[in-house]
Design an enzyme around this catalytic site. Structure first.
Site, PDB file in Angstrom:
ATOM      1  CE1 TYR A  58      34.871  30.616  40.993  1.00 24.51           C
ATOM      2  CE2 TYR A  58      36.020  28.332  40.906  1.00 24.51           C
ATOM      3  CZ  TYR A  58      35.689  30.216  40.408  1.00 24.51           C
ATOM      4  OH  TYR A  58      37.704  30.121  39.911  1.00 24.51           O
ATOM      5  N   GLY A 117      45.972  39.685  43.097  1.00 23.53           N
ATOM      6  CA  GLY A 117      45.699  38.557  42.825  1.00 23.53           C
ATOM      7  C   GLY A 117      45.974  38.831  41.556  1.00 23.53           C
ATOM      8  CB  ILE A 118      44.314  36.425  38.991  1.00 15.97           C
ATOM      9  CG1 ILE A 118      45.049  34.797  39.740  1.00 15.97           C
ATOM     10  CG2 ILE A 118      44.525  36.162  37.016  1.00 15.97           C
ATOM     11  CD1 ILE A 118      44.058  33.685  39.577  1.00 15.97           C
ATOM     12  CB  THR A 172      36.775  43.596  36.053  1.00 15.93           C
ATOM     13  OG1 THR A 172      37.132  42.606  35.718  1.00 15.93           O
ATOM     14  CG2 THR A 172      36.670  44.104  34.417  1.00 15.93           C
TER      15      THR A 172
END
Length: 264
Positions: A154, A18-19, A13
């Protein structure tokens, strides 16, 4: 190193940058057919084509969906009912003061960073258990165990992922299914690189010099004194998804560059 993952199917997902993208690429290098996910269909298709060029022996597919949305999540399940690997990478973050985080923000982060990942896991885990094989990996953060105080909304969600991963792992007892969490430290994603460039935009410095100065000033506790490269997290994730990592069960796995000062 051959990870024995040829022809496995993995849903990653948030994998258009990015990662997440790095994880998808590293899995594809090991022969995995990756399902590229994101909300923007053009970005997803562009990433699919990049991986096709880099890993022509695999079959990456477009898995465009807003996985926070229940209807889109259901449509994703109908399109891809069976996978071998689920990497719950998608998430949101933003620096916020605690007094600015109202109930709507708390709920948004909970739905996005926790419930979406849980929704995917609750669908695919029973199928993995039935097949007696599968891998679920949650991507958390060092903030899960060492909150900086700069984004409490977060940190809360990333700590929750550790608990969720451990709880789901209990359901895999005696099987070849594993559930684990990887906790990256500060990572040089596209967004982070742009932030660093913006901070030092008036300085006559190379990016490497900017990075070193930023780490020295803002993250002195880092032992590597550089940002982690996304591909490094991708390689670790690939290993955790491989048969070689079958003894990792409910494990919180740190790749934080030495950010966390404690033993555990």
């Amino acid at each position: 190193m051959q990870m024995l993952l040829n022809n496995k199917t993995a849903l990653v997902t948030g994998s258009t940058k990015g990662i997440g993208k790095a994880i998808a690429i590293e899995l594809a290098k090991e022969g995995v057919n990756v399902l590229i996910n994101g909300r923007n269909a053009e970005e997803v298709e562009r990433t699919v084509n990049e991986i096709k060029l880099e890993c022509p022996a695999t079959s990456p597919q477009n898995a465009t969906a807003d996985i926070v949305d229940l209807k889109e999540r259901k449509a994703l399940f109908e399109q891809f009912p069976h996978i071998d690997i689920l990497v719950n990478n998608m998430g949101i973050y933003e620096l916020m003061k605690y007094e600015d985080v109202d109930d709507e923000v708390w709920e948004k982060y909970f739905r996005t960073n926790v419930l979406a990942a849980n929704g995917l896991s609750s669908y695919y885990l029973p199928k993995m258990l039935k097949n007696d094989y599968g891998r679920i990996v949650f991507i958390a953060s060092e903030e899960a165990i060492m909150p900086s105080g700069q984004m409490p909304q977060y940190c809360m969600t990333k700590t929750m992922l550790l608990s969720l991963s451990k709880s789901l792992s209990k359901l895999t007892k005696g099987t070849e299914v594993t559930v684990n969490t990887i906790m990256p430290g500060p990572t040089l994603t596209e967004n982070v690189q742009q932030i660093i460039e913006d901070i030092y935009r008036n300085e006559n410095m190379t990016f490497l010099e900017k990075e070193k100065e930023f780490m020295k000033t803002n993250l002195p506790q880092s032992e590597i004194q550089r940002f982690i490269k996304p591909f490094e997290i991708g390689r670790l994730t690939t290993f955790i998804c491989s048969p070689y990592a079958s003894a990792f069960k409910g494990s919180p796995i740190r790749m934080d560059g030495g950010m966390v000062p404690t033993i555990f």
